[in-house]
Design a protein around this motif. Structure first.
Motif, PDB file in Angstrom:
ATOM      1  N   SER A  64      -2.996   5.682   5.490  1.00  0.00           N
ATOM      2  CA  SER A  64      -2.492   7.081   5.987  1.00  0.00           C
ATOM      3  C   SER A  64      -2.284   7.049   7.930  1.00  0.00           C
ATOM      4  O   SER A  64      -3.151   6.568   8.668  1.00  0.00           O
ATOM      5  CB  SER A  64      -4.102   8.101   5.598  1.00  0.00           C
ATOM      6  OG  SER A  64      -3.700   9.551   6.606  1.00  0.00           O
ATOM      7  N   ILE A  65      -1.115   7.889   8.759  1.00  0.00           N
ATOM      8  CA  ILE A  65      -0.971   8.007   9.997  1.00  0.00           C
ATOM      9  C   ILE A  65      -0.840   9.178  10.039  1.00  0.00           C
ATOM     10  O   ILE A  65      -0.376   9.736  11.504  1.00  0.00           O
ATOM     11  CB  ILE A  65       0.394   7.230   9.933  1.00  0.00           C
ATOM     12  CG1 ILE A  65       1.374   7.751   9.137  1.00  0.00           C
ATOM     13  CG2 ILE A  65       0.320   5.513   9.795  1.00  0.00           C
ATOM     14  CD1 ILE A  65       3.388   7.543   9.485  1.00  0.00           C
ATOM     15  N   SER A  66      -2.089  10.462   9.188  1.00  0.00           N
ATOM     16  CA  SER A  66      -1.585  11.451   9.528  1.00  0.00           C
ATOM     17  C   SER A  66      -1.834  11.856  10.908  1.00  0.00           C
ATOM     18  O   SER A  66      -2.366  12.822  12.271  1.00  0.00           O
ATOM     19  CB  SER A  66      -2.711  12.264   8.825  1.00  0.00           C
ATOM     20  OG  SER A  66      -4.000  11.953   8.693  1.00  0.00           O
ATOM     21  N   GLU A  81      -4.550   6.634  15.697  1.00  0.00           N
ATOM     22  CA  GLU A  81      -5.693   5.738  14.719  1.00  0.00           C
ATOM     23  C   GLU A  81      -5.369   5.916  13.453  1.00  0.00           C
ATOM     24  O   GLU A  81      -4.453   7.191  12.892  1.00  0.00           O
ATOM     25  CB  GLU A  81      -7.350   7.016  13.844  1.00  0.00           C
ATOM     26  CG  GLU A  81      -8.252   7.085  15.037  1.00  0.00           C
ATOM     27  CD  GLU A  81      -9.480   8.363  14.910  1.00  0.00           C
ATOM     28  OE1 GLU A  81     -10.211   7.872  16.139  1.00  0.00           O
ATOM     29  OE2 GLU A  81      -8.694   8.846  14.216  1.00  0.00           O
ATOM     30  N   ILE A  82      -5.320   5.071  12.459  1.00  0.00           N
ATOM     31  CA  ILE A  82      -4.913   4.641  11.359  1.00  0.00           C
ATOM     32  C   ILE A  82      -5.819   4.529  10.359  1.00  0.00           C
ATOM     33  O   ILE A  82      -6.576   4.021  10.510  1.00  0.00           O
ATOM     34  CB  ILE A  82      -3.464   3.239  11.138  1.00  0.00           C
ATOM     35  CG1 ILE A  82      -2.908   3.467  12.271  1.00  0.00           C
ATOM     36  CG2 ILE A  82      -2.963   2.768   9.755  1.00  0.00           C
ATOM     37  CD1 ILE A  82      -2.154   1.800  12.397  1.00  0.00           C
ATOM     38  N   ALA A  83      -6.021   4.859   9.346  1.00  0.00           N
ATOM     39  CA  ALA A  83      -7.069   5.424   8.124  1.00  0.00           C
ATOM     40  C   ALA A  83      -6.603   4.288   6.825  1.00  0.00           C
ATOM     41  O   ALA A  83      -4.844   4.407   6.098  1.00  0.00           O
ATOM     42  CB  ALA A  83      -7.387   6.310   6.972  1.00  0.00           C
ATOM     43  N   VAL A  84      -7.423   3.806   6.324  1.00  0.00           N
ATOM     44  CA  VAL A  84      -6.934   2.995   5.268  1.00  0.00           C
ATOM     45  C   VAL A  84      -7.970   3.301   4.300  1.00  0.00           C
ATOM     46  O   VAL A  84      -8.901   3.927   5.068  1.00  0.00           O
ATOM     47  CB  VAL A  84      -6.890   1.232   5.385  1.00  0.00           C
ATOM     48  CG1 VAL A  84      -6.595   0.550   4.499  1.00  0.00           C
ATOM     49  CG2 VAL A  84      -6.082   0.664   6.744  1.00  0.00           C
ATOM     50  N   VAL A 101       2.179   0.676  12.251  1.00  0.00           N
ATOM     51  CA  VAL A 101       1.358   0.336  10.944  1.00  0.00           C
ATOM     52  C   VAL A 101       1.759  -0.850  10.553  1.00  0.00           C
ATOM     53  O   VAL A 101       0.884  -1.810  10.310  1.00  0.00           O
ATOM     54  CB  VAL A 101       1.770   1.355  10.119  1.00  0.00           C
ATOM     55  CG1 VAL A 101       1.724   0.554   8.532  1.00  0.00           C
ATOM     56  CG2 VAL A 101       1.608   2.699  10.534  1.00  0.00           C
ATOM     57  N   ALA A 102       3.098  -1.284  11.165  1.00  0.00           N
ATOM     58  CA  ALA A 102       3.403  -3.153  10.414  1.00  0.00           C
ATOM     59  C   ALA A 102       2.841  -3.945  11.165  1.00  0.00           C
ATOM     60  O   ALA A 102       2.291  -4.808  11.088  1.00  0.00           O
ATOM     61  CB  ALA A 102       5.412  -2.873  10.850  1.00  0.00           C
ATOM     62  N   GLU A 103       2.352  -3.567  12.431  1.00  0.00           N
ATOM     63  CA  GLU A 103       1.688  -4.548  13.173  1.00  0.00           C
ATOM     64  C   GLU A 103       0.219  -4.663  12.871  1.00  0.00           C
ATOM     65  O   GLU A 103      -0.314  -6.219  12.292  1.00  0.00           O
ATOM     66  CB  GLU A 103       2.003  -3.973  14.412  1.00  0.00           C
ATOM     67  CG  GLU A 103       0.997  -5.266  15.588  1.00  0.00           C
ATOM     68  CD  GLU A 103       0.353  -4.513  16.636  1.00  0.00           C
ATOM     69  OE1 GLU A 103      -0.466  -5.068  17.735  1.00  0.00           O
ATOM     70  OE2 GLU A 103       1.090  -3.666  17.626  1.00  0.00           O
ATOM     71  N   PRO A 147       0.362  -1.415   0.208  1.00  0.00           N
ATOM     72  CA  PRO A 147       0.246   0.309  -0.207  1.00  0.00           C
ATOM     73  C   PRO A 147       1.310   1.272  -0.162  1.00  0.00           C
ATOM     74  O   PRO A 147       2.133   1.868   0.097  1.00  0.00           O
ATOM     75  CB  PRO A 147      -1.246   0.116   1.375  1.00  0.00           C
ATOM     76  CG  PRO A 147      -0.187  -1.130   2.104  1.00  0.00           C
ATOM     77  CD  PRO A 147       0.865  -2.028   1.340  1.00  0.00           C
ATOM     78  N   TRP A 148       0.433   2.328  -0.706  1.00  0.00           N
ATOM     79  CA  TRP A 148       0.920   3.471  -0.821  1.00  0.00           C
ATOM     80  C   TRP A 148       0.818   4.261   0.608  1.00  0.00           C
ATOM     81  O   TRP A 148      -0.515   4.032   1.911  1.00  0.00           O
ATOM     82  CB  TRP A 148       0.658   4.661  -1.462  1.00  0.00           C
ATOM     83  CG  TRP A 148       0.424   3.870  -2.502  1.00  0.00           C
ATOM     84  CD1 TRP A 148      -0.701   3.612  -3.562  1.00  0.00           C
ATOM     85  CD2 TRP A 148       2.071   4.333  -3.878  1.00  0.00           C
ATOM     86  NE1 TRP A 148       0.426   3.240  -4.939  1.00  0.00           N
ATOM     87  CE2 TRP A 148       0.874   4.025  -4.375  1.00  0.00           C
ATOM     88  CE3 TRP A 148       2.956   4.980  -3.333  1.00  0.00           C
ATOM     89  CZ2 TRP A 148       2.468   3.849  -5.720  1.00  0.00           C
ATOM     90  CZ3 TRP A 148       3.339   5.428  -4.173  1.00  0.00           C
ATOM     91  CH2 TRP A 148       3.525   4.574  -6.103  1.00  0.00           C
ATOM     92  N   LEU A 149       1.768   4.865   1.359  1.00  0.00           N
ATOM     93  CA  LEU A 149       1.914   5.478   2.762  1.00  0.00           C
ATOM     94  C   LEU A 149       1.520   7.348   2.689  1.00  0.00           C
ATOM     95  O   LEU A 149       1.670   7.867   1.622  1.00  0.00           O
ATOM     96  CB  LEU A 149       3.317   5.916   3.616  1.00  0.00           C
ATOM     97  CG  LEU A 149       3.040   6.045   4.975  1.00  0.00           C
ATOM     98  CD1 LEU A 149       2.117   5.417   6.286  1.00  0.00           C
ATOM     99  CD2 LEU A 149       4.635   5.943   5.536  1.00  0.00           C
TER     100      LEU A 149
END
Length: 166
Positions: free
Chosen positions: A103-105, A112-115, A81-83, A58-60
């Motif tokens: 997205s890790i913004s 929160e991590i958005a996908v 994110v790796a987890e 995926p793109w970051l």
């Protein structure tokens, strides 16, 4: 690592980074290039990786690259994110294969991590809950949506950070 074992032996231990995600960066000459990010947050140019492998990453998004003399500063939060990505790839591979952008913004501020998936669905994961449980809920939601609306695959927004109130 190179270790000298007396009297006459050198031992060389080589570890290769494994790319976790990819990102697009603009070089000083204006050219765009694809960079890879490893679990430890290291940003590097991948050399010798199979194009078939790279297109599955995926793109970051949601980061700001910081230049250093030797390249770029490591990106914070990549272990988390790796987890998530490892869990998804291992335990929900059909879901993982649809993930286009991570997205890790909001990772540092809100946990929160958005996908974003290939069909445009936005999924929010939280670090406050187990990723396995969130992936299981996501799988149930996606299955239920596919059964009830087979002609409309996109759901829009799924916020798993809300617990049972998804």
């Amino acid at each position: 690592d190179v270790i000298r074992n007396f009297p006459s032996t050198l031992t060389v231990h080589l570890s290769e980074r494994t790319p976790l995600v990819r990102l697009m960066a603009e070089a000083s000459d204006g050219a765009r290039r694809i960079l890879l990010v490893a679990r430890d947050g290291a940003v590097y140019e991948g050399v010798g990786y199979s194009p078939d492998l790279l297109v599955t990453l995926p793109w970051l998004d949601g980061i700001k690259l910081i230049r250093r003399a030797d390249g770029f500063a490591p990106i914070d939060g990549m272990a988390t994110v790796a987890e998530l990505l490892a869990r998804a790839k291992l335990e929900a591979e059909p879901l993982y294969e649809t993930w286009l952008v991570v997205s890790i913004s909001r990772l540092e501020a809100d946990g929160e991590i958005a996908v974003r998936t290939r069909d445009g669905t936005n999924v929010t994961f939280t670090t406050q809950q187990d990723f396995f449980g969130q992936l299981a809920r996501l799988d149930l939601i996606m299955d239920a949506a596919a059964r009830s609306h087979p002609d409309q695959p996109m759901l829009g927004q799924i916020d798993l950070s809300l617990g049972v109130q998804v």
